[in-house]
Enzyme design. Structure first.
Site, short mmCIF file in Angstrom:
data_model
loop_
_atom_site.label_atom_id
_atom_site.label_comp_id
_atom_site.label_asym_id
_atom_site.label_seq_id
_atom_site.Cartn_x
_atom_site.Cartn_y
_atom_site.Cartn_z
N GLN A 1 0.81 -1.21 0.00
CA GLN A 1 0.00 0.00 0.00
C GLN A 1 0.84 1.27 0.00
OE1 GLN A 1 -2.50 -0.47 3.47
NE2 GLN A 1 -3.49 -2.31 2.67
N TYR B 1 -10.73 -10.69 10.24
CA TYR B 1 -11.10 -11.10 8.90
C TYR B 1 -11.55 -12.57 8.86
CZ TYR B 1 -9.26 -6.69 7.21
OH TYR B 1 -9.04 -5.34 6.98
N GLU C 1 -14.73 4.02 10.60
CA GLU C 1 -15.21 5.06 11.51
C GLU C 1 -15.00 6.46 10.95
OE1 GLU C 1 -14.13 2.68 15.68
OE2 GLU C 1 -13.11 4.57 15.19
N HIS D 1 -0.98 -0.02 5.80
CA HIS D 1 -1.45 0.94 6.80
C HIS D 1 -0.44 2.07 7.03
CE1 HIS D 1 -4.31 -2.28 8.70
NE2 HIS D 1 -4.46 -2.15 7.39
#
Length: 377
Positions: free
Chosen positions: A93, A269, A248, A155
């Site tokens: 990522q 998961y 959120e 992340h």
């Protein structure tokens, strides 16, 4: 209803491939609850674009995760690669991520970038800046690096927002090491608050705490990839990825713990519960959550004349459910939700409102156009 128009040709300029259509590639018409709008496709061939920013002259800056910064003509979609960008660790990522202009860009032409880069122990999120001169980013300098460096490619967080006092907020993901989000001796799973030169404000909440990183503003975040100032209250709003559910929207406050991974609506998961649902004593609950997860990325409050019945609505990109989400708010309560662009079935990485009120949307694909939403009422 689709009205196909013209296709783009890729041309070589100085060895750099540029998309140069004379007209938008295609136009689609879509109906929503409050507006009928046209989807224009500008340019072609962006490789996993991550963020965009609007320049005062009308051009756009668009980052691509593999490490490229592009200057894009908003009318034709033509783009030129900007030189002088940092070397990035384009893994998982990671890569070249957010882009933001200094609040006084008109005077100093300063552009801020976030990116993942290698160091001792692995990779981490970096913040840097340079001076934009045409298609060059000059005198680029690293301002801050989140610690510790670690392995794995997930992340990184990486959204940037300047508040009205000129402070810079930067999100850092938990890097897949969830317990660190509750520990103040590292930057993982945190929102940082810095001055524009990367130094630490003296009134940060943990600046006098010996066992805490002084850049931390709030903590207990998982991976925030959307952040924006509220147009009226001027407060910082952010959203963050949950695991399996529990995405959120949070309103950061100095020194406040937002719960991850000790409080979450999400589950592992593979199924089991991670922690109790919010609220949990001593931890701030979200004002809104998505369960199941939509995987939110990008965030913009609508202000403008192009879509008057969207005024004040919040737009969020969805990577997992592949749509653009519109949220109507009454204060901090979500009172209406709508999914747009579902027929495209594209992961949406970023959404921004242009000065002229048009919405610009970045799909996250290996070869993608930039989308512009125009009124078709």
């Amino acid at each position: 209803m689709r009205n196909l128009m013209t296709t783009a040709a890729l041309i070589g300029v100085g060895g750099i491939a540029l998309a140069a259509p004379a007209l938008p590639l295609a136009a689609d018409i879509e109906d929503s609850q409050h507006h009928r709008f046209q989807i224009e496709r500008l340019g072609q061939g962006f490789s996993h674009p991550w963020a965009l920013a609007f320049l005062p002259d009308g051009d756009l800056l668009v980052t691509e995760r593999p490490g490229h910064l592009n200057r894009v003509d908003r009318d034709t979609g033509e783009r030129q690669r900007v030189s002088g960008t940092p070397e990035v660790a384009a893994s998982g990522q990671g890569g070249l991520l957010d882009v933001a202009l200094h609040p006084n860009f008109a005077d100093n032409a300063t552009v801020y970038l976030t990116y993942s880069a290698y160091g001792r122990g692995g990779m981490t999120t970096h913040l840097g800046r340079g001076v934009l001169d045409g298609d060059q980013l000059k005198d680029f300098e690293k301002l801050y690096a989140a610690t510790p460096y670690s392995g794995g490619g997930r992340h990184f967080g990486s959204r940037i927002v300047f508040d009205d006092d000129g402070y810079l907020y930067l999100t850092i993901g938990d890097r897949g090491r969830r317990d660190r989000a509750q520990q103040l001796d590292n930057h993982h799973g945190k929102l940082l608050r810095l001055r524009d030169d990367g130094s630490i404000p003296s009134d940060n909440p943990f600046v006098d705490k010996d066992d805490a990183e002084p850049a931390i503003y709030s903590y207990g975040h998982r991976n925030a990839q959307g952040m924006v100032l509220h147009p009226e209250t001027r407060a910082v709003w952010l959203h963050e990825h949950g695991p399996r559910g529990g995405d959120e929207i949070n309103l950061p406050k100095p020194g406040v713990n937002f719960g991850w991974p000790e409080a979450t609506f999400g589950t592992e998961y593979h199924g089991p519960e991670i922690a109790p649902d919010p609220p949990v004593a001593g931890m701030e609950p979200p004002i809104h959550h998505w369960t199941p997860s939509i995987a939110p990325s990008g965030m913009a409050f609508y202000q403008g004349d192009a879509f008057p019945r969207w005024e004040g609505d919040l737009f969020v990109g969805a990577l997992a459910h592949r749509h653009l989400e519109r949220l109507r708010l009454d204060g901090t309560e979500v009172v209406e939700q709508e999914r747009l662009l579902e027929d495209l079935d594209w992961r949406i990485r970023d959404v921004r409102v242009a000065p002229d009120g048009h919405l610009y949307v970045l799909p996250d694909r290996s070869s993608t156009p930039l989308l512009r939403l125009l009124p078709a009422d």
